[in-house]
Design a protein around this motif. Structure first.
Motif, PDB file in Angstrom:
ATOM      1  N   GLY A 167      -0.262   5.243  -0.295  1.00  0.00           N
ATOM      2  CA  GLY A 167      -1.193   5.125   0.511  1.00  0.00           C
ATOM      3  C   GLY A 167      -0.830   4.922   1.978  1.00  0.00           C
ATOM      4  N   LEU A 168      -1.565   4.681   2.830  1.00  0.00           N
ATOM      5  CA  LEU A 168      -1.412   4.311   4.257  1.00  0.00           C
ATOM      6  C   LEU A 168      -2.343   3.235   4.430  1.00  0.00           C
ATOM      7  CD1 LEU A 168      -1.772   7.780   5.798  1.00  0.00           C
ATOM      8  CD2 LEU A 168       0.166   6.570   5.616  1.00  0.00           C
ATOM      9  N   VAL A 201       0.701  -1.107  -0.041  1.00  0.00           N
ATOM     10  CA  VAL A 201       0.099  -0.059  -0.008  1.00  0.00           C
ATOM     11  C   VAL A 201       0.826   1.170  -0.050  1.00  0.00           C
ATOM     12  CG1 VAL A 201      -1.656   1.344   1.371  1.00  0.00           C
ATOM     13  CG2 VAL A 201      -2.176  -1.235   1.074  1.00  0.00           C
ATOM     14  N   ARG A 202       1.939   1.185   0.625  1.00  0.00           N
ATOM     15  CA  ARG A 202       2.958   2.336   0.725  1.00  0.00           C
ATOM     16  C   ARG A 202       3.281   2.645  -0.573  1.00  0.00           C
ATOM     17  NH1 ARG A 202       5.895   1.065   6.490  1.00  0.00           N
ATOM     18  NH2 ARG A 202       4.394   1.779   7.737  1.00  0.00           N
ATOM     19  N   LYS A 203       3.694   1.562  -1.380  1.00  0.00           N
ATOM     20  CA  LYS A 203       4.297   1.554  -2.771  1.00  0.00           C
ATOM     21  C   LYS A 203       3.341   2.380  -3.600  1.00  0.00           C
ATOM     22  CE  LYS A 203       7.187  -2.535  -3.047  1.00  0.00           C
ATOM     23  NZ  LYS A 203       7.243  -3.716  -3.660  1.00  0.00           N
ATOM     24  N   LYS A 204       1.928   2.157  -3.447  1.00  0.00           N
ATOM     25  CA  LYS A 204       1.077   3.077  -4.175  1.00  0.00           C
ATOM     26  C   LYS A 204       0.781   4.491  -3.549  1.00  0.00           C
ATOM     27  CE  LYS A 204      -0.290  -0.410  -6.863  1.00  0.00           C
ATOM     28  NZ  LYS A 204      -0.242  -0.396  -8.304  1.00  0.00           N
ATOM     29  N   GLY A 219      -2.800 -12.396  -3.015  1.00  0.00           N
ATOM     30  CA  GLY A 219      -3.650 -11.759  -3.212  1.00  0.00           C
ATOM     31  C   GLY A 219      -3.737 -10.296  -3.089  1.00  0.00           C
ATOM     32  N   ILE A 220      -2.743  -9.880  -2.580  1.00  0.00           N
ATOM     33  CA  ILE A 220      -2.417  -8.360  -2.383  1.00  0.00           C
ATOM     34  C   ILE A 220      -2.574  -7.446  -3.492  1.00  0.00           C
ATOM     35  CG2 ILE A 220      -0.950  -6.661  -1.262  1.00  0.00           C
ATOM     36  CD1 ILE A 220       0.010  -8.843   0.794  1.00  0.00           C
ATOM     37  N   GLY A 221      -1.955  -8.019  -4.336  1.00  0.00           N
ATOM     38  CA  GLY A 221      -1.643  -7.024  -5.738  1.00  0.00           C
ATOM     39  C   GLY A 221      -3.347  -7.039  -6.517  1.00  0.00           C
ATOM     40  N   GLY A 222      -3.889  -7.930  -6.325  1.00  0.00           N
ATOM     41  CA  GLY A 222      -5.103  -7.675  -7.101  1.00  0.00           C
ATOM     42  C   GLY A 222      -6.073  -7.210  -6.121  1.00  0.00           C
ATOM     43  N   MET A 223      -6.054  -7.308  -4.944  1.00  0.00           N
ATOM     44  CA  MET A 223      -6.672  -6.653  -4.160  1.00  0.00           C
ATOM     45  C   MET A 223      -6.663  -5.106  -4.199  1.00  0.00           C
ATOM     46  SD  MET A 223      -7.291  -6.599   0.089  1.00  0.00           S
ATOM     47  CE  MET A 223      -5.789  -5.882   0.068  1.00  0.00           C
ATOM     48  N   ILE A 224      -5.398  -4.621  -4.090  1.00  0.00           N
ATOM     49  CA  ILE A 224      -5.008  -3.225  -4.316  1.00  0.00           C
ATOM     50  C   ILE A 224      -5.599  -2.829  -5.667  1.00  0.00           C
ATOM     51  CG2 ILE A 224      -3.057  -1.497  -4.491  1.00  0.00           C
ATOM     52  CD1 ILE A 224      -1.779  -3.340  -2.308  1.00  0.00           C
ATOM     53  N   ASP A 225      -5.372  -3.663  -6.747  1.00  0.00           N
ATOM     54  CA  ASP A 225      -5.964  -3.157  -7.940  1.00  0.00           C
ATOM     55  C   ASP A 225      -7.461  -2.856  -7.870  1.00  0.00           C
ATOM     56  OD1 ASP A 225      -3.464  -3.066  -9.099  1.00  0.00           O
ATOM     57  OD2 ASP A 225      -3.586  -5.080 -10.106  1.00  0.00           O
ATOM     58  N   ALA A 226      -8.180  -3.523  -7.296  1.00  0.00           N
ATOM     59  CA  ALA A 226      -9.420  -3.774  -7.044  1.00  0.00           C
ATOM     60  C   ALA A 226      -9.922  -2.575  -6.145  1.00  0.00           C
ATOM     61  CB  ALA A 226     -10.095  -4.893  -6.264  1.00  0.00           C
ATOM     62  N   ILE A 227      -9.147  -2.139  -5.380  1.00  0.00           N
ATOM     63  CA  ILE A 227      -9.610  -0.962  -4.532  1.00  0.00           C
ATOM     64  C   ILE A 227      -9.446   0.342  -5.169  1.00  0.00           C
ATOM     65  CG2 ILE A 227      -8.834   0.370  -2.431  1.00  0.00           C
ATOM     66  CD1 ILE A 227      -7.847  -2.308  -1.058  1.00  0.00           C
ATOM     67  N   CYS A 228      -8.368   0.211  -6.196  1.00  0.00           N
ATOM     68  CA  CYS A 228      -8.015   1.217  -6.895  1.00  0.00           C
ATOM     69  C   CYS A 228      -8.888   1.504  -8.053  1.00  0.00           C
ATOM     70  CB  CYS A 228      -6.531   1.499  -7.535  1.00  0.00           C
ATOM     71  SG  CYS A 228      -5.253   1.343  -6.536  1.00  0.00           S
ATOM     72  N   LEU A 243      -5.991   3.605   2.811  1.00  0.00           N
ATOM     73  CA  LEU A 243      -6.179   4.922   2.230  1.00  0.00           C
ATOM     74  C   LEU A 243      -5.370   5.082   1.203  1.00  0.00           C
ATOM     75  CD1 LEU A 243      -6.101   5.521   5.891  1.00  0.00           C
ATOM     76  CD2 LEU A 243      -7.921   6.977   4.856  1.00  0.00           C
ATOM     77  N   LEU A 244      -5.811   5.348  -0.051  1.00  0.00           N
ATOM     78  CA  LEU A 244      -5.083   5.845  -1.148  1.00  0.00           C
ATOM     79  C   LEU A 244      -5.249   6.949  -1.692  1.00  0.00           C
ATOM     80  CD1 LEU A 244      -5.560   2.041  -2.782  1.00  0.00           C
ATOM     81  CD2 LEU A 244      -3.529   3.010  -1.682  1.00  0.00           C
ATOM     82  N   PRO A 245      -4.585   7.667  -2.420  1.00  0.00           N
ATOM     83  CA  PRO A 245      -4.707   8.957  -3.104  1.00  0.00           C
ATOM     84  C   PRO A 245      -6.164   9.003  -3.823  1.00  0.00           C
ATOM     85  CG  PRO A 245      -2.162   8.241  -3.579  1.00  0.00           C
ATOM     86  CD  PRO A 245      -3.160   7.020  -2.960  1.00  0.00           C
ATOM     87  N   ASP A 246      -6.464  10.150  -4.009  1.00  0.00           N
ATOM     88  CA  ASP A 246      -7.486  10.378  -4.461  1.00  0.00           C
ATOM     89  C   ASP A 246      -9.118  10.077  -3.380  1.00  0.00           C
ATOM     90  OD1 ASP A 246      -6.330  11.658  -6.684  1.00  0.00           O
ATOM     91  OD2 ASP A 246      -6.203   9.646  -7.833  1.00  0.00           O
TER      92      ASP A 246
END
Length: 93
Positions: free
Chosen positions: A19-20, A14-17, A82-91, A38-41
């Motif tokens: 976010g927090l 998440v920090r790489k993206k 599942g982390i990468g796909g989950m972060i993509d889904a959140i974004c 919490l991610l940008p935007d």
């Protein structure tokens, strides 16, 4: 693999993206998810972390359903794959 290891990897990704990934606790409100992402935007999601193969308790499921009815995304994460796909889904929300 331990839940704690999955949690550390989630926080790092998440920090790489930009976010927090905040530890979430709410005294007096049982069953809340473990982390808020919490991610940008203004993107926000809740994550319940589990050891591989473990499932959320009934109260945790009910709480996530309550959050989802309010329009928030909720995820259960029980493996690092599942982390990468989950972060993509959140974004994409």
């Amino acid at each position: 693999m331990l839940e704690k290891e999955i949690e550390r990897k989630l926080v790092k990704e998440v920090r790489k993206k930009g976010g927090l990934c905040i530890k979430f606790s709410s005294p007096g409100l049982d069953g809340v998810p473990d982390r808020m992402v919490l991610l940008p935007d203004g993107i926000l999601a809740f994550i319940e972390l589990k050891a591989p193969g473990q499932k959320p308790r009934k109260q945790q499921v009910r709480r996530m359903q309550q959050f989802e009815k309010l329009g928030f995304r909720c995820f259960v994460l029980d493996n690092m794959d599942g982390i990468g796909g989950m972060i993509d889904a959140i974004c994409s929300s």
